[in-house]
Design a protein around this motif. Sequence first.
Motif, PDB file in Angstrom:
ATOM      1  N   MET A   1       4.434   4.944  10.713  1.00  0.00           N
ATOM      2  CA  MET A   1       3.484   5.609   9.885  1.00  0.00           C
ATOM      3  C   MET A   1       3.732   5.403   8.407  1.00  0.00           C
ATOM      4  SD  MET A   1       2.143   8.992  11.383  1.00  0.00           S
ATOM      5  CE  MET A   1       1.878   9.239  13.063  1.00  0.00           C
ATOM      6  N   PRO A   2       4.890   5.102   8.003  1.00  0.00           N
ATOM      7  CA  PRO A   2       5.106   4.885   6.577  1.00  0.00           C
ATOM      8  C   PRO A   2       4.346   3.675   6.070  1.00  0.00           C
ATOM      9  CG  PRO A   2       7.230   4.890   7.757  1.00  0.00           C
ATOM     10  CD  PRO A   2       6.145   5.072   8.752  1.00  0.00           C
ATOM     11  N   GLU A   3       3.946   2.779   6.966  1.00  0.00           N
ATOM     12  CA  GLU A   3       3.213   1.586   6.543  1.00  0.00           C
ATOM     13  C   GLU A   3       1.849   1.956   5.964  1.00  0.00           C
ATOM     14  OE1 GLU A   3       2.999  -0.907   9.916  1.00  0.00           O
ATOM     15  OE2 GLU A   3       5.139  -1.106  10.074  1.00  0.00           O
ATOM     16  N   LYS A   4       1.231   2.965   6.504  1.00  0.00           N
ATOM     17  CA  LYS A   4      -0.061   3.397   6.000  1.00  0.00           C
ATOM     18  C   LYS A   4       0.071   3.963   4.596  1.00  0.00           C
ATOM     19  CE  LYS A   4      -2.365   4.312  10.323  1.00  0.00           C
ATOM     20  NZ  LYS A   4      -3.051   5.287  11.150  1.00  0.00           N
ATOM     21  N   ASN A   5       1.155   4.565   4.310  1.00  0.00           N
ATOM     22  CA  ASN A   5       1.348   5.157   2.996  1.00  0.00           C
ATOM     23  C   ASN A   5       1.745   4.103   1.966  1.00  0.00           C
ATOM     24  OD1 ASN A   5       0.682   7.672   3.868  1.00  0.00           O
ATOM     25  ND2 ASN A   5       2.777   8.297   4.281  1.00  0.00           N
ATOM     26  N   ASN A   6       2.094   2.885   2.439  1.00  0.00           N
ATOM     27  CA  ASN A   6       2.457   1.816   1.509  1.00  0.00           C
ATOM     28  C   ASN A   6       1.261   1.376   0.679  1.00  0.00           C
ATOM     29  OD1 ASN A   6       5.123   1.696   2.089  1.00  0.00           O
ATOM     30  ND2 ASN A   6       4.972  -0.069   3.444  1.00  0.00           N
ATOM     31  N   ARG A   7       0.093   1.551   1.228  1.00  0.00           N
ATOM     32  CA  ARG A   7      -1.106   1.180   0.473  1.00  0.00           C
ATOM     33  C   ARG A   7      -1.224   2.078  -0.740  1.00  0.00           C
ATOM     34  NH1 ARG A   7      -6.094   0.149   4.544  1.00  0.00           N
ATOM     35  NH2 ARG A   7      -5.324  -1.818   5.329  1.00  0.00           N
ATOM     36  N   LYS A   8      -1.518   1.455  -1.798  1.00  0.00           N
ATOM     37  CA  LYS A   8      -1.638   2.184  -3.051  1.00  0.00           C
ATOM     38  C   LYS A   8      -3.016   2.844  -3.103  1.00  0.00           C
ATOM     39  CE  LYS A   8      -1.165   1.264  -7.947  1.00  0.00           C
ATOM     40  NZ  LYS A   8      -1.008   0.205  -8.936  1.00  0.00           N
ATOM     41  N   ARG A   9      -3.015   4.150  -3.281  1.00  0.00           N
ATOM     42  CA  ARG A   9      -4.281   4.851  -3.414  1.00  0.00           C
ATOM     43  C   ARG A   9      -4.810   4.564  -4.796  1.00  0.00           C
ATOM     44  NH1 ARG A   9      -7.265   6.487   0.317  1.00  0.00           N
ATOM     45  NH2 ARG A   9      -7.868   8.460  -0.546  1.00  0.00           N
ATOM     46  N   TYR A  10      -6.003   4.012  -4.808  1.00  0.00           N
ATOM     47  CA  TYR A  10      -6.585   3.616  -6.094  1.00  0.00           C
ATOM     48  C   TYR A  10      -7.604   4.657  -6.481  1.00  0.00           C
ATOM     49  CZ  TYR A  10      -7.673   0.257  -9.695  1.00  0.00           C
ATOM     50  OH  TYR A  10      -7.825  -0.381 -10.896  1.00  0.00           O
ATOM     51  N   ARG A  11      -7.388   5.260  -7.593  1.00  0.00           N
ATOM     52  CA  ARG A  11      -8.288   6.304  -8.058  1.00  0.00           C
ATOM     53  C   ARG A  11      -9.331   5.674  -8.977  1.00  0.00           C
ATOM     54  NH1 ARG A  11      -6.853  11.312 -11.791  1.00  0.00           N
ATOM     55  NH2 ARG A  11      -8.826  12.401 -11.508  1.00  0.00           N
ATOM     56  N   ILE A  12     -10.591   5.925  -8.651  1.00  0.00           N
ATOM     57  CA  ILE A  12     -11.671   5.360  -9.443  1.00  0.00           C
ATOM     58  C   ILE A  12     -12.087   6.390 -10.479  1.00  0.00           C
ATOM     59  CG2 ILE A  12     -14.030   4.502  -9.422  1.00  0.00           C
ATOM     60  CD1 ILE A  12     -13.559   3.557  -6.580  1.00  0.00           C
ATOM     61  N   SER A  13     -12.013   5.990 -11.719  1.00  0.00           N
ATOM     62  CA  SER A  13     -12.443   6.868 -12.796  1.00  0.00           C
ATOM     63  C   SER A  13     -13.311   6.056 -13.754  1.00  0.00           C
ATOM     64  CB  SER A  13     -11.239   7.468 -13.520  1.00  0.00           C
ATOM     65  OG  SER A  13     -10.516   6.445 -14.181  1.00  0.00           O
ATOM     66  N   LEU A  14     -13.856   6.747 -14.698  1.00  0.00           N
ATOM     67  CA  LEU A  14     -14.697   6.081 -15.681  1.00  0.00           C
ATOM     68  C   LEU A  14     -13.889   5.076 -16.499  1.00  0.00           C
ATOM     69  CD1 LEU A  14     -17.493   5.885 -16.950  1.00  0.00           C
ATOM     70  CD2 LEU A  14     -16.836   7.689 -18.545  1.00  0.00           C
ATOM     71  N   ARG A  15     -12.639   5.419 -16.751  1.00  0.00           N
ATOM     72  CA  ARG A  15     -11.770   4.526 -17.538  1.00  0.00           C
ATOM     73  C   ARG A  15     -11.507   3.215 -16.796  1.00  0.00           C
ATOM     74  NH1 ARG A  15      -5.991   6.115 -20.214  1.00  0.00           N
ATOM     75  NH2 ARG A  15      -5.707   4.141 -21.283  1.00  0.00           N
ATOM     76  N   THR A  16     -11.281   3.297 -15.477  1.00  0.00           N
ATOM     77  CA  THR A  16     -11.031   2.065 -14.703  1.00  0.00           C
ATOM     78  C   THR A  16     -12.291   1.205 -14.612  1.00  0.00           C
ATOM     79  OG1 THR A  16     -11.478   3.203 -12.635  1.00  0.00           O
ATOM     80  CG2 THR A  16      -9.184   3.040 -13.321  1.00  0.00           C
ATOM     81  N   ILE A  17     -13.435   1.848 -14.595  1.00  0.00           N
ATOM     82  CA  ILE A  17     -14.685   1.086 -14.559  1.00  0.00           C
ATOM     83  C   ILE A  17     -14.926   0.395 -15.890  1.00  0.00           C
ATOM     84  CG2 ILE A  17     -17.200   1.280 -14.359  1.00  0.00           C
ATOM     85  CD1 ILE A  17     -16.728   3.546 -12.359  1.00  0.00           C
ATOM     86  N   LEU A  18     -14.705   1.120 -16.975  1.00  0.00           N
ATOM     87  CA  LEU A  18     -14.970   0.554 -18.301  1.00  0.00           C
ATOM     88  C   LEU A  18     -13.981  -0.538 -18.693  1.00  0.00           C
ATOM     89  CD1 LEU A  18     -15.996   3.722 -20.337  1.00  0.00           C
ATOM     90  CD2 LEU A  18     -17.458   1.906 -19.472  1.00  0.00           C
ATOM     91  N   ASN A  19     -12.696  -0.408 -18.305  1.00  0.00           N
ATOM     92  CA  ASN A  19     -11.748  -1.453 -18.690  1.00  0.00           C
ATOM     93  C   ASN A  19     -11.713  -2.619 -17.714  1.00  0.00           C
ATOM     94  OD1 ASN A  19     -10.145  -0.634 -16.550  1.00  0.00           O
ATOM     95  ND2 ASN A  19      -8.645   0.414 -17.822  1.00  0.00           N
ATOM     96  N   GLY A  20     -12.449  -2.558 -16.620  1.00  0.00           N
ATOM     97  CA  GLY A  20     -12.586  -3.693 -15.717  1.00  0.00           C
ATOM     98  C   GLY A  20     -11.574  -3.740 -14.609  1.00  0.00           C
ATOM     99  N   ARG A  21     -10.695  -2.786 -14.512  1.00  0.00           N
ATOM    100  CA  ARG A  21      -9.674  -2.806 -13.449  1.00  0.00           C
ATOM    101  C   ARG A  21     -10.286  -2.512 -12.066  1.00  0.00           C
ATOM    102  NH1 ARG A  21      -4.607  -3.583 -15.343  1.00  0.00           N
ATOM    103  NH2 ARG A  21      -4.269  -2.917 -17.496  1.00  0.00           N
TER     104      ARG A  21
END
Length: 115
Positions: free
Chosen positions: A1-21
Motif C-alpha cells: 500500500m505504500p506504493e499508492k502513496n508514492n504518487r505525488k498529490r498535485y494540487r491545482i490552484s490558480l497559481r499553478t495554472i497561471l505559471n504553466g506548471r
Amino acid sequence: MPEKNNRKRYRISLRTILNGRILESDWLRRNRLLIFVVVVMLLVNISIRYKSEKTIRHITALQDSLKELRSESVSVAAELMKMSRPSEVMDRIEKSNLGLEVSKEPPRRLYVDKE
C-alpha cells in the motif's frame, strides 16, 4: 500500500495554472486524449449551432418574403376580378374609342350537322 502513496498529490490552484506548471502534471498527461476529444466535441457543437442559426435566419427571411408575395397575389387577384366585371369592361371599351357596341340580341348556340 505504500506504493499508492508514492504518487505525488498535485494540487491545482490558480497559481499553478497561471505559471504553466499545470501542463507538467501527470493528470494532464494521462487525460490528454480525453481533453482533446472534449475540445473537438465543443468545436463541433459550436459549428453546428452556427449553421443552425444561419439556417433559421434564412428560413425567417423566406417566410417574410412568402407573406409579401401572398399579399401581392391577393391584391393582383382582386384587381383582376374588378377589371373583369362587365361594367368595367364596357367602361374601358368606351374610353378606348374602339367603336364596339354591346350586342342587343342574346347569344345563340350554333349546331353543326355531322355527316
